[in-house]
Write a protein that holds these residues in place. Structure first.
Motif, mmCIF file in Angstrom:
data_model
loop_
_atom_site.group_PDB
_atom_site.id
_atom_site.type_symbol
_atom_site.label_atom_id
_atom_site.label_comp_id
_atom_site.label_asym_id
_atom_site.label_seq_id
_atom_site.Cartn_x
_atom_site.Cartn_y
_atom_site.Cartn_z
ATOM 1 N N TYR A 1 -3.812 -4.227 18.065
ATOM 2 C CA TYR A 1 -2.353 -4.789 18.274
ATOM 3 C C TYR A 1 -2.466 -5.946 18.491
ATOM 4 O O TYR A 1 -3.493 -6.794 19.004
ATOM 5 C CB TYR A 1 -1.613 -4.051 19.050
ATOM 6 C CG TYR A 1 -2.133 -4.160 20.612
ATOM 7 C CD1 TYR A 1 -1.675 -5.133 21.503
ATOM 8 C CD2 TYR A 1 -3.442 -3.339 21.152
ATOM 9 C CE1 TYR A 1 -2.209 -5.022 22.799
ATOM 10 C CE2 TYR A 1 -3.861 -3.383 22.343
ATOM 11 C CZ TYR A 1 -3.278 -4.341 23.179
ATOM 12 O OH TYR A 1 -3.995 -4.564 24.396
ATOM 13 N N ARG A 2 -1.403 -6.896 17.789
ATOM 14 C CA ARG A 2 -1.252 -8.334 17.900
ATOM 15 C C ARG A 2 -0.197 -8.527 18.949
ATOM 16 O O ARG A 2 0.939 -8.104 18.561
ATOM 17 C CB ARG A 2 -1.371 -8.918 16.689
ATOM 18 C CG ARG A 2 -1.298 -10.484 16.722
ATOM 19 C CD ARG A 2 -1.350 -11.102 15.279
ATOM 20 N NE ARG A 2 -0.219 -10.809 14.685
ATOM 21 C CZ ARG A 2 0.034 -11.188 13.365
ATOM 22 N NH1 ARG A 2 -1.142 -11.459 12.522
ATOM 23 N NH2 ARG A 2 0.994 -10.719 12.604
ATOM 24 N N LEU A 3 -0.407 -9.273 19.926
ATOM 25 C CA LEU A 3 0.812 -9.753 20.707
ATOM 26 C C LEU A 3 1.726 -11.094 20.067
ATOM 27 O O LEU A 3 1.006 -11.918 19.341
ATOM 28 C CB LEU A 3 0.355 -10.223 22.091
ATOM 29 C CG LEU A 3 -0.700 -9.375 22.827
ATOM 30 C CD1 LEU A 3 -1.040 -9.959 24.217
ATOM 31 C CD2 LEU A 3 0.229 -8.104 22.854
ATOM 32 N N THR A 4 2.735 -10.930 20.124
ATOM 33 C CA THR A 4 3.786 -12.019 19.887
ATOM 34 C C THR A 4 4.389 -12.558 20.779
ATOM 35 O O THR A 4 4.535 -12.045 22.066
ATOM 36 C CB THR A 4 4.836 -11.485 18.623
ATOM 37 O OG1 THR A 4 5.517 -10.241 19.413
ATOM 38 C CG2 THR A 4 3.928 -10.362 17.526
ATOM 39 N N ALA A 5 5.836 -13.428 20.405
ATOM 40 C CA ALA A 5 6.619 -13.669 21.494
ATOM 41 C C ALA A 5 7.394 -12.741 22.183
ATOM 42 O O ALA A 5 7.792 -12.993 23.241
ATOM 43 C CB ALA A 5 7.521 -14.833 20.790
ATOM 44 N N SER A 6 7.759 -11.557 21.265
ATOM 45 C CA SER A 6 8.694 -10.551 21.828
ATOM 46 C C SER A 6 7.784 -9.393 22.470
ATOM 47 O O SER A 6 8.204 -8.456 23.128
ATOM 48 C CB SER A 6 9.472 -10.078 20.900
ATOM 49 O OG SER A 6 8.758 -9.497 19.719
ATOM 50 N N THR A 7 6.306 -9.326 22.011
ATOM 51 C CA THR A 7 5.421 -8.229 22.635
ATOM 52 C C THR A 7 4.427 -8.911 23.294
ATOM 53 O O THR A 7 3.332 -9.343 22.886
ATOM 54 C CB THR A 7 4.944 -7.629 21.497
ATOM 55 O OG1 THR A 7 4.461 -8.354 20.496
ATOM 56 C CG2 THR A 7 6.283 -6.702 20.933
ATOM 57 N N GLU B 1 -7.716 -4.637 21.362
ATOM 58 C CA GLU B 1 -7.924 -3.307 21.123
ATOM 59 C C GLU B 1 -7.704 -2.409 22.399
ATOM 60 O O GLU B 1 -7.833 -3.091 23.625
ATOM 61 C CB GLU B 1 -9.440 -3.177 20.774
ATOM 62 C CG GLU B 1 -9.811 -3.495 19.540
ATOM 63 C CD GLU B 1 -11.477 -3.236 19.272
ATOM 64 O OE1 GLU B 1 -11.607 -3.139 18.097
ATOM 65 O OE2 GLU B 1 -12.231 -3.360 20.317
ATOM 66 N N ALA B 2 -7.344 -1.302 22.145
ATOM 67 C CA ALA B 2 -7.339 -0.114 23.067
ATOM 68 C C ALA B 2 -7.794 1.386 22.401
ATOM 69 O O ALA B 2 -7.659 1.332 21.326
ATOM 70 C CB ALA B 2 -5.927 -0.183 23.789
ATOM 71 N N THR C 1 1.449 -5.542 12.883
ATOM 72 C CA THR C 1 0.968 -5.770 14.209
ATOM 73 C C THR C 1 0.527 -4.621 14.961
ATOM 74 O O THR C 1 -0.119 -5.022 16.178
ATOM 75 C CB THR C 1 1.792 -6.660 15.278
ATOM 76 O OG1 THR C 1 3.045 -5.873 15.271
ATOM 77 C CG2 THR C 1 2.280 -8.104 14.344
ATOM 78 N N LEU C 2 0.363 -3.675 14.387
ATOM 79 C CA LEU C 2 -0.201 -2.588 15.287
ATOM 80 C C LEU C 2 -0.811 -1.526 13.902
ATOM 81 O O LEU C 2 -0.098 -0.890 13.024
ATOM 82 C CB LEU C 2 1.030 -1.538 15.793
ATOM 83 C CG LEU C 2 0.699 -0.588 16.590
ATOM 84 C CD1 LEU C 2 -0.434 -0.636 17.699
ATOM 85 C CD2 LEU C 2 1.814 0.270 17.185
ATOM 86 N N THR C 3 -2.051 -1.135 14.288
ATOM 87 C CA THR C 3 -2.664 -0.114 13.417
ATOM 88 C C THR C 3 -3.620 0.728 14.520
ATOM 89 O O THR C 3 -3.752 0.691 15.557
ATOM 90 C CB THR C 3 -3.725 -0.697 12.486
ATOM 91 O OG1 THR C 3 -4.642 -1.607 13.165
ATOM 92 C CG2 THR C 3 -2.912 -1.580 11.493
ATOM 93 N N ALA C 4 -4.034 1.861 13.943
ATOM 94 C CA ALA C 4 -4.859 2.743 14.723
ATOM 95 C C ALA C 4 -5.976 3.269 13.605
ATOM 96 O O ALA C 4 -6.054 3.839 12.811
ATOM 97 C CB ALA C 4 -4.107 3.683 15.264
ATOM 98 N N GLU C 5 -7.187 3.325 14.236
ATOM 99 C CA GLU C 5 -8.423 3.815 13.586
ATOM 100 C C GLU C 5 -8.813 5.086 14.074
ATOM 101 O O GLU C 5 -8.691 5.507 15.518
ATOM 102 C CB GLU C 5 -9.662 3.140 13.719
ATOM 103 C CG GLU C 5 -10.803 3.590 13.133
ATOM 104 C CD GLU C 5 -12.071 2.749 13.642
ATOM 105 O OE1 GLU C 5 -13.071 3.085 13.266
ATOM 106 O OE2 GLU C 5 -11.908 1.724 14.121
ATOM 107 N N VAL C 6 -8.991 6.051 13.300
ATOM 108 C CA VAL C 6 -9.436 7.469 13.818
ATOM 109 C C VAL C 6 -10.893 7.551 14.025
ATOM 110 O O VAL C 6 -11.389 7.332 13.098
ATOM 111 C CB VAL C 6 -8.949 8.612 12.858
ATOM 112 C CG1 VAL C 6 -9.285 9.832 13.244
ATOM 113 C CG2 VAL C 6 -7.389 8.414 12.401
ATOM 114 N N VAL C 7 -11.176 7.570 15.177
ATOM 115 C CA VAL C 7 -12.792 7.370 15.672
ATOM 116 C C VAL C 7 -13.334 8.742 15.391
ATOM 117 O O VAL C 7 -14.236 8.885 14.812
ATOM 118 C CB VAL C 7 -12.806 6.985 17.259
ATOM 119 C CG1 VAL C 7 -14.406 6.985 17.387
ATOM 120 C CG2 VAL C 7 -12.084 5.651 17.247
#
Length: 386
Positions: A167-173, A123-124, A147-153
């Motif tokens: 976000y989810r990390l992968t082999a390339s990220t 999370e960020a 692998t990437l979403t955003a919640e409007v807080v």
């Protein structure tokens, strides 16, 4: 080619330079700029843009190419560059309804501990602008990829959104920066038109060769002209090159809406000056060398960090210095910059350094001669200490 202002404006010269060159009216910082003068792409090589030299010491204009900047610096001078790095702040996605949405991050997201969604997810939080046909409500999740979403807080009073990235990390990220690079676009200024979004050329050229510290949503554009070859030649000549950091925020594009420019509220930006850089600047000044700032960001950082005794202090904090005519410069002697928007805070700054009428005449002369303006445009050197 050398053109003195007295030669180019013979009827106005005596009147202009015998009057106090200080105005606080916004309308006095306007100039006419045809659309065709706004650069849409960079020069074919970084250091091959044109260079307009405004020499305040002799009231002269010189027309050169950027590589000639080497001729104006001498051994014992010090040049300060901003090593901030632009991150891909513009991300395109969809709402859960299928409608398109654009997320424009106004700061590099602040990373939190791993989120409860599962292994590999993080999370960020960040502040952002949202663009869509209908503003997403707080609690809505925006989808950019598997692998990437955003919640409007929530939303702030000025319409900016507080968002939480998942976000989810992968082999390339392998970290958040590489996640944004994989999904985001270069956040080009609004006056650069790209029908299909930023290009591979933009990813390379809208970044200085010495960019190091990630955090900007706009490039410190004066630095875009510097090739590694030019920097090497300067150092071989005995010029000291030092780095500061100022993370350029979206506020740099904010229009000035007050008739009296003194009423404008300048944006706040993160800055950093190391003890090594501060000591080098102070040593150069003591030894009689000239301080050259590359870009208005370097000017604001150096001047903000200068104490009452005229010495630059190390700093790691936030800068909100607003420079306009009447400001007394304590550290910066000369400036390498680009051409700035009419009625902008950056035009106020260069007017404070060289004089409002001198700058406006130089700008109008540049328009007449087809100089290219703004981020991808040509360069200007303002010399106040020869």
């Amino acid at each position: 080619m050398v053109v003195t202002l007295q030669q180019h404006y013979p009827l106005l010269f005596t009147l202009i330079y015998s009057m106090p060159d200080k105005s606080y009216r916004l309308s006095d910082y306007d100039y006419h700029l045809p659309q065709e003068n706004i650069a849409q792409h960079p020069a074919h090589k970084r250091d091959q843009s044109r260079l307009l030299v405004v020499d305040k010491t002799g009231d002269m204009l010189e027309h050169r190419k950027f590589t000639d900047i080497i001729d104006y610096l001498r051994s014992g001078d010090l040049i300060v560059v901003n090593d901030t790095k632009v991150f891909p702040a513009r991300i395109l996605g969809k709402k859960i309804t299928g409608g398109r949405v654009e997320l424009f991050l106004l700061e590099f997201p602040r990373q939190l501990s791993p989120c409860p969604e599962g292994e590999g997810w993080h999370e960020a939080t960040a502040i952002a602008l949202l663009k869509s046909s209908k503003r997403p409500k707080p609690g809505v999740t925006l989808h950019f990829s598997p692998t990437l979403t955003a919640e409007v807080v929530s939303y702030q009073e000025d319409g900016k959104a507080n968002v939480r990235l998942h976000y989810r990390l992968t082999a390339s990220t392998t970290d958040l920066e590489s996640v944004l690079e994989a999904h985001g676009q270069v956040p080009l200024p609004p006056y650069i038109s790209r029908s299909q979004g930023s290009t591979g050329e933009d990813s390379k050229r809208y970044q200085t060769t010495y960019a190091k510290h990630t955090g900007s949503v706009a490039a410190p554009t004066a630095g875009l002209h510097f090739s590694s070859e030019v920097l090497t030649l300067l150092q071989q000549k005995g010029v000291v090159v030092e780095h500061i950091t100022l993370h350029v925020g979206y506020g740099t594009f904010a229009p000035v809406r007050t008739d009296d420019i003194r009423d404008h509220i300048i944006h706040r930006e993160y800055i950093s000056i190391s003890p090594t850089t501060a000591a080098a600047v102070n040593r150069t000044k003591k030894n009689g060398g000239r301080i050259w700032a590359v870009g208005t960001t370097s000017v604001r950082t150096l001047e903000y960090a200068t104490d009452e005794q005229g010495e630059v202090q190390p700093i790691d904090g936030v800068c909100d210095l607003f420079i306009y005519p009447g400001y007394r410069f304590r550290t910066v002697d000369n400036l390498i910059t680009n051409f700035h928007l009419p009625q902008s805070s950056l035009l106020f700054l260069v007017s404070a350094l060289a004089g409002r009428e001198r700058m406006l005449h130089a700008y109008n002369h540049a328009v007449e001669l087809g100089y290219r303006f703004f981020s991808y445009g040509d360069a200007m050197a303002i010399i106040t200490k020869g």
